[in-house]
Design an enzyme around this catalytic site. Structure first.
Site, PDB file in Angstrom:
ATOM      1  N   ALA A  67      10.011   0.852  -0.865  1.00 53.79           N
ATOM      2  CA  ALA A  67      10.592   1.313  -2.129  1.00 53.79           C
ATOM      3  C   ALA A  67      10.583   0.125  -3.084  1.00 53.79           C
ATOM      4  O   ALA A  67      10.565  -1.033  -2.650  1.00 53.79           O
ATOM      5  CB  ALA A  67      12.009   1.808  -1.885  1.00 53.79           C
ATOM      6  N   GLY A 112       9.982   1.863   2.831  1.00 49.31           N
ATOM      7  CA  GLY A 112       9.579   3.197   2.379  1.00 49.31           C
ATOM      8  C   GLY A 112       8.113   3.502   2.663  1.00 49.31           C
ATOM      9  O   GLY A 112       7.728   4.672   2.754  1.00 49.31           O
ATOM     10  N   GLU A 115       8.058   4.624   6.170  1.00 49.38           N
ATOM     11  CA  GLU A 115       8.677   5.959   6.170  1.00 49.38           C
ATOM     12  C   GLU A 115       7.696   7.018   5.650  1.00 49.38           C
ATOM     13  O   GLU A 115       7.627   8.132   6.175  1.00 49.38           O
ATOM     14  CB  GLU A 115       9.966   5.912   5.336  1.00 49.38           C
ATOM     15  CG  GLU A 115      11.032   5.060   6.027  1.00 49.38           C
ATOM     16  CD  GLU A 115      12.203   4.686   5.134  1.00 49.38           C
ATOM     17  OE1 GLU A 115      11.969   4.148   4.024  1.00 49.38           O
ATOM     18  OE2 GLU A 115      13.357   4.923   5.533  1.00 49.38           O
ATOM     19  N   GLU A 135      14.417  -3.487   5.765  1.00 48.76           N
ATOM     20  CA  GLU A 135      15.504  -3.287   4.805  1.00 48.76           C
ATOM     21  C   GLU A 135      16.703  -4.194   5.038  1.00 48.76           C
ATOM     22  O   GLU A 135      17.376  -4.600   4.090  1.00 48.76           O
ATOM     23  CB  GLU A 135      15.961  -1.814   4.816  1.00 48.76           C
ATOM     24  CG  GLU A 135      14.983  -0.845   4.160  1.00 48.76           C
ATOM     25  CD  GLU A 135      13.937  -0.291   5.117  1.00 48.76           C
ATOM     26  OE1 GLU A 135      13.752  -0.860   6.213  1.00 48.76           O
ATOM     27  OE2 GLU A 135      13.291   0.705   4.748  1.00 48.76           O
TER      28      GLU A 135
HETATM   29  N1  CAA Z   1       8.995  -3.580  -4.424  1.00 48.42           N
HETATM   30  C1  CAA Z   1       8.626  -4.096  -5.597  1.00 48.42           C
HETATM   31  N2  CAA Z   1       7.624  -4.998  -5.717  1.00 48.42           N
HETATM   32  C2  CAA Z   1       6.999  -5.381  -4.601  1.00 48.42           C
HETATM   33  C3  CAA Z   1       7.343  -4.888  -3.340  1.00 48.42           C
HETATM   34  C4  CAA Z   1       8.398  -3.920  -3.273  1.00 48.42           C
HETATM   35  N3  CAA Z   1       8.771  -3.344  -2.125  1.00 48.42           N
HETATM   36  N4  CAA Z   1       6.558  -5.470  -2.417  1.00 48.42           N
HETATM   37  C5  CAA Z   1       5.758  -6.304  -3.091  1.00 48.42           C
HETATM   38  N5  CAA Z   1       6.009  -6.255  -4.407  1.00 48.42           N
HETATM   39  C6  CAA Z   1       5.357  -7.016  -5.469  1.00 48.42           C
HETATM   40  C7  CAA Z   1       5.802  -8.471  -5.472  1.00 48.42           C
HETATM   41  O1  CAA Z   1       7.033  -8.616  -6.141  1.00 48.42           O
HETATM   42  C8  CAA Z   1       4.662  -9.126  -6.184  1.00 48.42           C
HETATM   43  O2  CAA Z   1       4.792  -8.884  -7.558  1.00 48.42           O
HETATM   44  P1  CAA Z   1       4.471 -10.074  -8.613  1.00 48.42           P
HETATM   45  O3  CAA Z   1       3.020 -10.394  -8.412  1.00 48.42           O
HETATM   46  O4  CAA Z   1       4.768  -9.443  -9.931  1.00 48.42           O
HETATM   47  O5  CAA Z   1       5.359 -11.219  -8.240  1.00 48.42           O
HETATM   48  C9  CAA Z   1       3.453  -8.320  -5.707  1.00 48.42           C
HETATM   49  O6  CAA Z   1       3.958  -7.080  -5.224  1.00 48.42           O
HETATM   50  C10 CAA Z   1       2.711  -8.994  -4.561  1.00 48.42           C
HETATM   51  O7  CAA Z   1       3.653  -9.259  -3.525  1.00 48.42           O
HETATM   52  P2  CAA Z   1       3.833 -10.719  -2.870  1.00 48.42           P
HETATM   53  O8  CAA Z   1       3.498 -11.800  -3.852  1.00 48.42           O
HETATM   54  O9  CAA Z   1       5.191 -10.758  -2.257  1.00 48.42           O
HETATM   55  O10 CAA Z   1       2.683 -10.659  -1.756  1.00 48.42           O
HETATM   56  P3  CAA Z   1       2.671 -11.457  -0.369  1.00 48.42           P
HETATM   57  O11 CAA Z   1       1.288 -11.281   0.168  1.00 48.42           O
HETATM   58  O12 CAA Z   1       3.187 -12.838  -0.522  1.00 48.42           O
HETATM   59  O13 CAA Z   1       3.699 -10.658   0.571  1.00 48.42           O
HETATM   60  C11 CAA Z   1       4.742  -8.698   1.506  1.00 48.42           C
HETATM   61  C12 CAA Z   1       3.452  -9.316   0.932  1.00 48.42           C
HETATM   62  C13 CAA Z   1       5.050  -9.366   2.859  1.00 48.42           C
HETATM   63  C14 CAA Z   1       4.463  -7.230   1.725  1.00 48.42           C
HETATM   64  C15 CAA Z   1       5.892  -8.933   0.534  1.00 48.42           C
HETATM   65  O14 CAA Z   1       5.497  -8.502  -0.765  1.00 48.42           O
HETATM   66  C16 CAA Z   1       7.165  -8.214   0.892  1.00 48.42           C
HETATM   67  O15 CAA Z   1       7.872  -8.643   1.781  1.00 48.42           O
HETATM   68  N6  CAA Z   1       7.473  -7.104   0.169  1.00 48.42           N
HETATM   69  C17 CAA Z   1       8.696  -6.387   0.339  1.00 48.42           C
HETATM   70  C18 CAA Z   1       8.706  -5.593   1.630  1.00 48.42           C
HETATM   71  C19 CAA Z   1      10.040  -4.879   1.786  1.00 48.42           C
HETATM   72  O16 CAA Z   1      11.074  -5.499   1.914  1.00 48.42           O
HETATM   73  N7  CAA Z   1       9.986  -3.519   1.800  1.00 48.42           N
HETATM   74  C20 CAA Z   1      11.172  -2.716   1.937  1.00 48.42           C
HETATM   75  C21 CAA Z   1      11.700  -2.350   0.592  1.00 48.42           C
HETATM   76  S1  CAA Z   1      13.273  -1.563   0.682  1.00 48.42           S
HETATM   77  C22 CAA Z   1      12.945   0.055   1.093  1.00 48.42           C
HETATM   78  O17 CAA Z   1      11.815   0.461   1.280  1.00 48.42           O
HETATM   79  C23 CAA Z   1      14.160   0.922   1.203  1.00 48.42           C
HETATM   80  C24 CAA Z   1      13.946   2.276   1.730  1.00 48.42           C
HETATM   81  O18 CAA Z   1      13.803   2.501   2.914  1.00 48.42           O
HETATM   82  C25 CAA Z   1      14.059   3.404   0.850  1.00 48.42           C
END
Ligand code: CAA
Length: 261
Positions: A67, A112, A115, A135
């Site tokens: 998400a 998400g 999911e 999460e």
């Molecule tokens: N939401 C919003 N933006 C996201 C995102 C997310 N879940 N995941 C990645 N992005 C964005 C980053 O902010 C970044 O944007 P900018 O270039 O503008 O800074 C871009 O995508 C590229 O990401 P990274 O620079 O972080 O890429 P990376 O290769 O270094 O890392 C990754 C990749 C390990 C997937 C890392 O992006 C990450 O950990 N993302 C978040 C994963 C996460 O925590 N997901 C769970 C979200 S909560 C949820 O989903 C709740 C639910 O159940 C409903």
């Protein structure tokens, strides 16, 4: 249909390919994308000629990285509830589609994203796929059904380990624990998905739909009720032309020509 954050294509008659298309945010699911997903699901649902739906992410890095954290961070509890319900509706919508829905996971499927993949009927992963429910790193539990679908897929202990540690699982481990059904080289993922969709499209459409319904509905029923439900669906197909054709073709030692009725 024209979407901002999705692509919905029909690469072949009856076969739909839905691509989450926000590569700069690793295809993260924001509220607008969830709303578009509901429209895309409705579009496939309305097409009586649909035979299968493939779901994937754009780019070569992510299926869906979760998400949208940037959008979620300022939500109130009431807004968070509405966001969760919007996500849940997408997941239920995919499950409720009458045709098989296959996730083609081409990279990160986190939160998400995991999911979304689990709400599809099964998952084919590329050898670069990474799954996880991270999460708890953000101060929240999963909110689009992850605690429930992961538990049903991999069992209580593995699900609890994954949601409480946020440990990520690569494709081979995902295969070993039953989260995915197959792992293919990244370059072959789309073709592997299309090949499965084609093989489904060649079968009797009503039988395919009823088989999905029997599995989906049955898993939330006790065994006796689920088997009674299966009997009704089995008997129903004897009212279709395709049952007559399928069995006649077998007896006549030729390929069946199914009409979908
Ligand atoms: N939401 C919003 N933006 C996201 C995102 C997310 N879940 N995941 C990645 N992005 C964005 C980053 O902010 C970044 O944007 P900018 O270039 O503008 O800074 C871009 O995508 C590229 O990401 P990274 O620079 O972080 O890429 P990376 O290769 O270094 O890392 C990754 C990749 C390990 C997937 C890392 O992006 C990450 O950990 N993302 C978040 C994963 C996460 O925590 N997901 C769970 C979200 S909560 C949820 O989903 C709740 C639910 O159940 C409903």
């Amino acid at each position: 249909m024209n979407f901002k954050n999705l692509l919905l294509e029909q690469p072949e008659p009856g076969l739909y390919l839905l691509t989450i298309n926000r590569p700069r945010a690793l295809n993260a699911l924001n509220a607008a994308t969830l709303a578009e997903l509901m429209q895309a699901i409705a579009c496939v649902s309305a097409d009586a000629g649909a035979r299968a739906l493939l779901v994937t992410g754009s780019g070569d890095k992510a299926f869906v990285a979760g998400a949208d954290i940037a959008e979620m961070q300022g939500l109130s509890a009431v807004q968070a509830q509405a966001f969760s319900v919007a996500g849940m509706n997408v997941m239920h919508g995919l499950e409720a589609l009458s045709v098989p829905v296959i996730a083609l996971v081409n990279g990160y499927a986190l939160g998400g994203g995991c999911e979304l993949a689990m709400a599809c009927d099964w998952i084919i992963a590329s050898d670069r796929a990474v799954f996880g429910q991270p999460e708890v790193n953000l101060g929240i539990p999963p909110g689009f059904g992850g605690t429930q679908r992961l538990t049903r897929l991999v069992g209580r202990a593995r699900a609890l380990e994954l949601v409480t540690t946020a440990r990520q699982v690569r494709a081979e481990e995902a295969l070993a624990i039953g989260l995915v059904t197959r792992v293919v080289p990244a370059a072959e993922l789309r073709e592997a998905g299309l090949a499965v969709a084609r093989s489904i499209a060649a079968k009797a459409p009503v039988a395919v739909r009823l088989a999905k319904q029997a599995v989906q509905r049955g898993q939330d029923l006790d065994l006796a009720s689920a088997c009674t439900h299966e009997t009704s669906l089995f008997a129903l197909t004897f009212a279709t032309a395709d049952q007559k054709e399928g069995m006649r073709a077998f007896v006549e030692k030729r390929a069946a020509r199914f009409l979908g009725e």
